[in-house]
Write an enzyme that holds these catalytic residues in place. Structure first.
Site, PDB file in Angstrom:
ATOM      1  CG  ASP A  23      -1.764  -1.230   1.328  1.00 33.59           C
ATOM      2  OD1 ASP A  23      -2.287  -1.671   0.297  1.00 33.59           O
ATOM      3  OD2 ASP A  23      -1.876  -1.779   2.442  1.00 33.59           O
ATOM      4  CE  LYS A  26       3.019  -2.378  -4.377  1.00 33.06           C
ATOM      5  NZ  LYS A  26       2.579  -2.066  -3.018  1.00 33.06           N
ATOM      6  N   GLY A  50      -4.583  -4.394  -4.163  1.00 35.84           N
ATOM      7  CA  GLY A  50      -5.414  -3.408  -4.845  1.00 35.84           C
ATOM      8  C   GLY A  50      -4.574  -2.193  -5.160  1.00 35.84           C
ATOM      9  CG  HIS A  51      -1.545  -1.858  -7.495  1.00 39.40           C
ATOM     10  ND1 HIS A  51      -0.557  -2.256  -8.340  1.00 39.40           N
ATOM     11  CD2 HIS A  51      -1.259  -2.368  -6.302  1.00 39.40           C
ATOM     12  CE1 HIS A  51       0.304  -3.002  -7.668  1.00 39.40           C
ATOM     13  NE2 HIS A  51      -0.112  -3.073  -6.434  1.00 39.40           N
ATOM     14  CD  GLN A 235       0.668  -8.918  -2.045  1.00 43.90           C
ATOM     15  OE1 GLN A 235       1.509  -9.461  -2.724  1.00 43.90           O
ATOM     16  NE2 GLN A 235      -0.609  -9.050  -2.309  1.00 43.90           N
TER      17      GLN A 235
HETATM   18  P1  GDP Z   1      -0.441   0.336  -3.872  1.00 41.09           P
HETATM   19  O1  GDP Z   1      -1.054  -0.979  -3.658  1.00 41.09           O
HETATM   20  O2  GDP Z   1       0.982   0.358  -3.430  1.00 41.09           O
HETATM   21  O3  GDP Z   1      -0.626   0.874  -5.243  1.00 41.09           O
HETATM   22  O4  GDP Z   1      -1.168   1.331  -2.887  1.00 41.09           O
HETATM   23  P2  GDP Z   1      -2.734   1.591  -2.713  1.00 41.09           P
HETATM   24  O5  GDP Z   1      -3.375   1.809  -4.011  1.00 41.09           O
HETATM   25  O6  GDP Z   1      -3.332   0.577  -1.824  1.00 41.09           O
HETATM   26  O7  GDP Z   1      -2.703   2.885  -1.836  1.00 41.09           O
HETATM   27  C1  GDP Z   1      -2.237   4.026  -2.289  1.00 41.09           C
HETATM   28  C2  GDP Z   1      -3.314   5.072  -2.133  1.00 41.09           C
HETATM   29  O8  GDP Z   1      -2.699   6.294  -1.963  1.00 41.09           O
HETATM   30  C3  GDP Z   1      -4.204   5.216  -3.348  1.00 41.09           C
HETATM   31  O9  GDP Z   1      -5.479   5.571  -2.952  1.00 41.09           O
HETATM   32  C4  GDP Z   1      -3.548   6.342  -4.132  1.00 41.09           C
HETATM   33  O10 GDP Z   1      -4.426   7.079  -4.951  1.00 41.09           O
HETATM   34  C5  GDP Z   1      -3.062   7.192  -3.015  1.00 41.09           C
HETATM   35  N1  GDP Z   1      -1.852   7.951  -3.290  1.00 41.09           N
HETATM   36  C6  GDP Z   1      -0.772   7.602  -4.032  1.00 41.09           C
HETATM   37  N2  GDP Z   1       0.159   8.558  -3.974  1.00 41.09           N
HETATM   38  C7  GDP Z   1      -0.347   9.533  -3.177  1.00 41.09           C
HETATM   39  C8  GDP Z   1       0.142  10.773  -2.711  1.00 41.09           C
HETATM   40  O11 GDP Z   1       1.262  11.185  -2.986  1.00 41.09           O
HETATM   41  N3  GDP Z   1      -0.673  11.474  -1.882  1.00 41.09           N
HETATM   42  C9  GDP Z   1      -1.901  11.045  -1.496  1.00 41.09           C
HETATM   43  N4  GDP Z   1      -2.614  11.813  -0.691  1.00 41.09           N
HETATM   44  N5  GDP Z   1      -2.394   9.894  -1.926  1.00 41.09           N
HETATM   45  C10 GDP Z   1      -1.630   9.134  -2.740  1.00 41.09           C
END
Ligand code: GDP
Length: 435
Positions: A23, A26, A50-51, A235
């Site tokens: 999370d 990515k 979930g991305h 992950q």
């Molecule tokens: P992933 O699995 O690593 O892609 O992460 P997730 O999608 O679960 O969580 C990342 C969340 O943070 C998503 O809702 C993105 O839209 C949000 N996000 C990503 N980069 C940023 C950022 O720089 N600032 C904020 N506020 N949200 C972000």
């Protein structure tokens, strides 16, 4: 110097991984970078990851299809290391198509990827609900763990099996005979009907057929022809089945090494390893988390950062960034550059803390313990840095960022000895500082 009759590998493959507990954001980075790459590959995990990608005022969550799908120039590959739930995959394909993107001809699925069967989902839910409190791993109940168990027990059903109906039927019958015994005798539940499952999976074959390819061969050929490949981890390093906080880990290998086994791309094609790290830290489910904040600050981080799972909606545990864990992650993955995300979540803090060492039995340690029991006993030692108390959302260059925010980035670079090349200052595609 005399020229020698061999050529060096192209090294035009990049691995992008989560350096923490997942999370990290990515998805946004992959979406941002995907126009630089010809192919984006998922190499492990399943539909538990979930991305979330935000663009054109839309927010889309992808679970299986690589985040490059929203870039029409990009080809997406689901590699052999992924476990695929055909129901989830077909739903996701339909969702992406509804948004106006072409999927056929742009998505390839490995012959060797394993399938998640209905009995895997049932077993996942049953074993988690039967586990006692602290023994719960916190799985998402999507059958991913049991599917990997069958893979390593050499009982798994692979995508390629869909192409041979007779063999598929035989394997399904053998597997179900065993699983139904478990349902009946151990879990005292209902059995799964083999005939309807055979019919269901024969139907999936027709729907998935256009996407199935020998992706190992495809990827290596493309690399030899000079194409660029981005391997997208799901992950994070600390959830890796070998290198993470075992047993509170995922069933696959999110680390950069896993990118090779999970895709069939040879290690010498990999030039860069980008580590995505959040400016603070979160963890879902059970397991040690030394910098966790069980106070108002932790609550604020979760609220401001919207720290609820993209797949399950579960509330994430929050804490300050842990550089002991990050140093380990940098080493294990061979990280060549870092992408710092969600820096904006720290905008409202007058003071921002960083954990740079742990206390263990009265001694200060800087190395990440290898066993979960020891990790559960450490106490974080924090360094407090001055907060910036302002938004950097409009910044597009490092120089445009607040001085205190730059100091925070510089602190991380110094301690981790890796450059921070991307800084995400908001969820939007454009809210990114690239150095
Ligand atoms: P992933 O699995 O690593 O892609 O992460 P997730 O999608 O679960 O969580 C990342 C969340 O943070 C998503 O809702 C993105 O839209 C949000 N996000 C990503 N980069 C940023 C950022 O720089 N600032 C904020 N506020 N949200 C972000």
């Amino acid at each position: 110097m005399e020229s020698k009759p061999y050529t060096l590998p192209s090294q035009s493959a990049t691995v992008l991984i989560g350096t923490q507990f997942g999370d990290e954001g990515k998805g946004k980075l992959v979406d941002y970078l995907s126009d630089q790459y010809d192919i984006v590959v998922r190499y492990q995990g399943g539909a538990n990851a979930g991305h979330t990608i935000c663009f054109d005022g839309k927010s889309v969550v992808l679970h299986l299809i690589p985040s490059g799908i929203f870039n029409e120039k990009c080809v997406c590959v689901i590699g052999n290391g992924v476990v695929i739930d055909p129901v989830a995959l077909l739903e996701e394909i339909a969702k992406v198509e509804e948004l106006g993107y072409t999927v056929k001809g742009r998505l390839f699925i490995s012959h060797n990827a394993h399938l998640i069967m209905p009995y895997h989902k049932r077993l996942d839910a049953l074993s988690e609900s039967n586990a006692q409190g602290g023994q719960k791993i916190g799985t998402t109940g999507r059958g991913i763990g049991p599917s990997y168990e069958d893979k390593f027990a050499r009982k798994g059903i692979r995508v390629v099996d869909l192409l041979s109906p007779a063999l598929l039927q035989e394997k399904l019958r053998d597997n179900l005979a065993e699983k139904n015994k478990l349902f009946r005798n151990i879990y005292e539940g209902e059995e799964i009907d083999v005939e309807s499952m055979v019919r269901e999976y024969e139907e999936f074959d027709k729907l998935m057929d256009p996407y199935i390819t020998n992706t190992q061969l495809y990827l290596n050929r493309q690399l030899r022809q000079g194409k660029t490949v981005l391997l997208e981890g799901a992950q994070g390093c600390l959830l890796d089945v070998d290198h993470g906080t075992y047993p509170y880990v995922t069933s696959s290998s999110p680390t950069s090494g896993g990118a090779c086994t999970g895709s069939g791309i040879a290690p010498n094609h990999i030039g860069k390893v980008i580590g995505v790290c959040k400016a603070y830290m979160t963890r879902v489910g059970n397991g040690a988390f030394p910098t966790e904040l069980l106070d108002e600050t932790g609550e604020t981080l979760g609220q401001v950062g919207h720290e609820f799972g993209a797949t399950t909606g579960r509330k994430r545990r929050c804490g300050w960034i842990d550089l002991v864990a990050m140093r380990y992650s940098v080493a294990v993955n061979g990280i060549t550059e870092l992408a710092l995300t969600k820096l904006d979540v720290l905008d409202g803090f007058a003071e921002v803390k960083v954990c740079n060492s742990y206390m263990l039995d009265g001694k200060e340690i800087r190395d990440f313990p290898t066993d979960h029991q020891t990790l559960s006993r450490v106490k974080p030692v924090f360094t407090a840095l001055k907060g910036w108390m302002a938004s950097n959302a409009a910044a597009r260059t490092f120089e445009e960022m607040r001085p205190e925010a730059r100091d925070y980035v510089a602190f991380l670079e110094r301690e981790l000895e890796v450059p921070v090349t991307f800084i995400s200052v908001g969820p939007g595609r454009e809210e990114t500082v690239f150095r």
